[in-house]
Design a protein around this motif. Structure first.
Motif, short mmCIF file in Angstrom:
data_model
loop_
_atom_site.label_atom_id
_atom_site.label_comp_id
_atom_site.label_asym_id
_atom_site.label_seq_id
_atom_site.Cartn_x
_atom_site.Cartn_y
_atom_site.Cartn_z
N ASN A 219 13.23 2.24 -12.41
CA ASN A 219 12.66 2.83 -11.18
C ASN A 219 11.64 4.05 -11.70
O ASN A 219 12.24 4.93 -12.20
N SER B 170 9.42 4.78 -9.36
CA SER B 170 8.64 4.90 -7.75
C SER B 170 8.58 6.71 -7.52
O SER B 170 9.40 7.27 -8.14
N GLN C 273 8.61 -7.38 -15.24
CA GLN C 273 8.06 -8.05 -14.01
C GLN C 273 9.32 -8.52 -13.15
O GLN C 273 9.00 -9.12 -12.15
N LYS C 274 10.43 -8.37 -13.93
CA LYS C 274 11.55 -9.13 -12.75
C LYS C 274 11.88 -7.96 -11.98
O LYS C 274 12.75 -8.12 -10.92
N PHE C 275 11.63 -6.55 -12.02
CA PHE C 275 12.05 -5.61 -11.12
C PHE C 275 10.93 -5.54 -9.74
O PHE C 275 10.01 -6.39 -9.74
N GLU C 276 11.50 -5.09 -8.70
CA GLU C 276 11.03 -5.25 -7.49
C GLU C 276 9.76 -4.27 -7.30
O GLU C 276 9.51 -3.32 -8.00
N THR C 277 8.93 -4.56 -6.18
CA THR C 277 7.59 -3.76 -6.00
C THR C 277 8.20 -2.17 -5.89
O THR C 277 7.54 -1.28 -5.94
N THR C 278 9.36 -2.01 -5.05
CA THR C 278 9.92 -0.74 -4.49
C THR C 278 10.21 0.01 -6.06
O THR C 278 10.50 1.38 -5.67
N ASP C 279 10.32 -0.46 -7.03
CA ASP C 279 10.65 0.29 -8.21
C ASP C 279 9.48 1.01 -8.86
O ASP C 279 9.46 1.62 -9.94
N TYR C 280 8.25 0.62 -8.18
CA TYR C 280 6.97 0.82 -8.89
C TYR C 280 6.33 1.45 -7.53
O TYR C 280 5.18 2.48 -8.13
N PRO D 167 4.97 -6.50 -10.75
CA PRO D 167 4.96 -7.05 -9.37
C PRO D 167 4.21 -6.56 -8.25
O PRO D 167 4.47 -6.77 -7.22
#
Length: 332
Positions: free
Chosen positions: A293, A295, A310-317, A327
């Motif tokens: 994460n 973010s 690329q397996k992590f969520e948009t919320t992690d970025y 993502p």
């Protein structure tokens, strides 16, 4: 890494499923029994200790374990009580104690008694999920036999005593979820033995992380949810062997672009800081990464393609200056 859950489980297995062998003669050492009854009285004859009957062998009491040959009490586990009491000073009069658990005791108040320094065989000290308060005593650094300290989820305040780095056998130090203030001691970069895992999260620590910590190889570092600041890039490097690095929700500010991360990382959490620059390509080689994460920082540029990123969520970025690529949205 030893965790509180695994140690509690081991303790209960030893006490409940592998009790001391039954002999016709009473095994309980009379001095230990006297001390245990004093502890029970100090706990207001706690209803959680019904088996602590003075007419029976104390080696068969719930929450205790006696050594198989010496018959001395080596494990004391008191958990889930409700009465408002202090930690009984008499605990220090169990000279062969190796494991001490006070866990899930919300009405435990007061401070940590100095009598614990008499426990020269103590390896595991767990006082967690209580309402004990006051400072972490400097005298804990005198108990050289300690291997594991968990003082998390309490109301401890004041600064972290530098003397804790004098413990030569320490493998884990968990001081999380308290009200600790001040800075991380510089002595934590000079541990006498192999560096332990450090968990200092959810406190009110301030200042800069000592540069001396960058000279050691810690198994795990968690400084999250404090008010620490500055550049911590020196804590990373290919020669380190962290499995967890959580520095989230602080005031750290540094260029991430050229930071090299150890391939051993399972957890890398840097969210809610002031970190700038771009994500280094080396992140794609972290094949064991399970939590990531970044973010709420000031990062920019394309998210590197490959590895686990690329397996992590948009919320992690998200909530960065101009990160782009999967993502997140495609780069323009």
């Amino acid at each position: 890494m030893k965790t509180l859950t695994s140690i509690l489980s081991l303790s209960l297995i030893l006490v409940m499923f592998f009790p001391s062998p039954s002999f016709s003669a009473v095994r309980c050492h009379p001095e230990d029994k006297k001390v245990l009854l004093t502890i029970k009285k100090a706990l207001s004859n706690s209803y959680s200790l019904p088996s602590w009957d003075p007419q029976t062998d104390c080696c068969k009491w719930y929450g205790l374990q006696c050594h198989l040959t010496t018959n001395r009490v080596i494990n004391l586990d008191i958990s889930y009580g409700q009465r408002s009491v202090h930690i009984p000073p008499a605990v220090g009069d169990l000279p062969y104690l190796e494991i001490l658990f006070f866990h899930k005791l919300p009405n435990f108040v007061g401070t940590i008694p100095q009598t614990l320094t008499k426990l020269t065989h103590l390896k595991y000290l767990i006082i967690s999920w209580t309402n004990i308060s006051g400072p972490i005593p400097d005298f804990i650094g005198q108990i050289k036999s300690l291997e594991y300290i968990n003082l998390s989820y309490n109301n401890l305040s004041g600064s972290i005593p530098p003397s804790l780095s004098d413990l030569p056998n320490l493998t884990e130090l968990n001081l999380g979820r308290n009200k600790l203030t001040g800075s991380i001691p510089d002595s934590f970069g000079k541990f006498k033995g192999t560096p332990p895992s450090l968990y200092l999260s959810h406190n009110q620590l301030t200042g800069y992380v000592p540069k001396s910590l960058g000279l050691l190889k810690f198994p795990s570092l968690d400084f999250s949810r404090n008010k620490l600041q500055g550049d911590i890039s020196f804590l990373f490097g290919s020669d380190k062997n962290y499995w967890k690095a959580d520095f989230s929700r602080n005031l750290f500010e540094f260029d991430l672009s050229k930071v090299v991360f150890p391939k051993s990382l399972n957890v890398l959490d840097l969210n809610h800081n002031k970190i700038y620059g771009s994500l280094p390509q080396g992140l794609t080689s972290l094949n064991q990464l399970q939590l990531f994460n970044v973010s709420y920082n000031r990062l920019c540029g394309k998210i590197p393609v490959g590895g686990e990123l690329q397996k992590f969520e948009t919320t992690d970025y998200f909530h960065n200056r101009c990160l782009c690529g999967a993502p997140l949205s495609a780069c323009k």
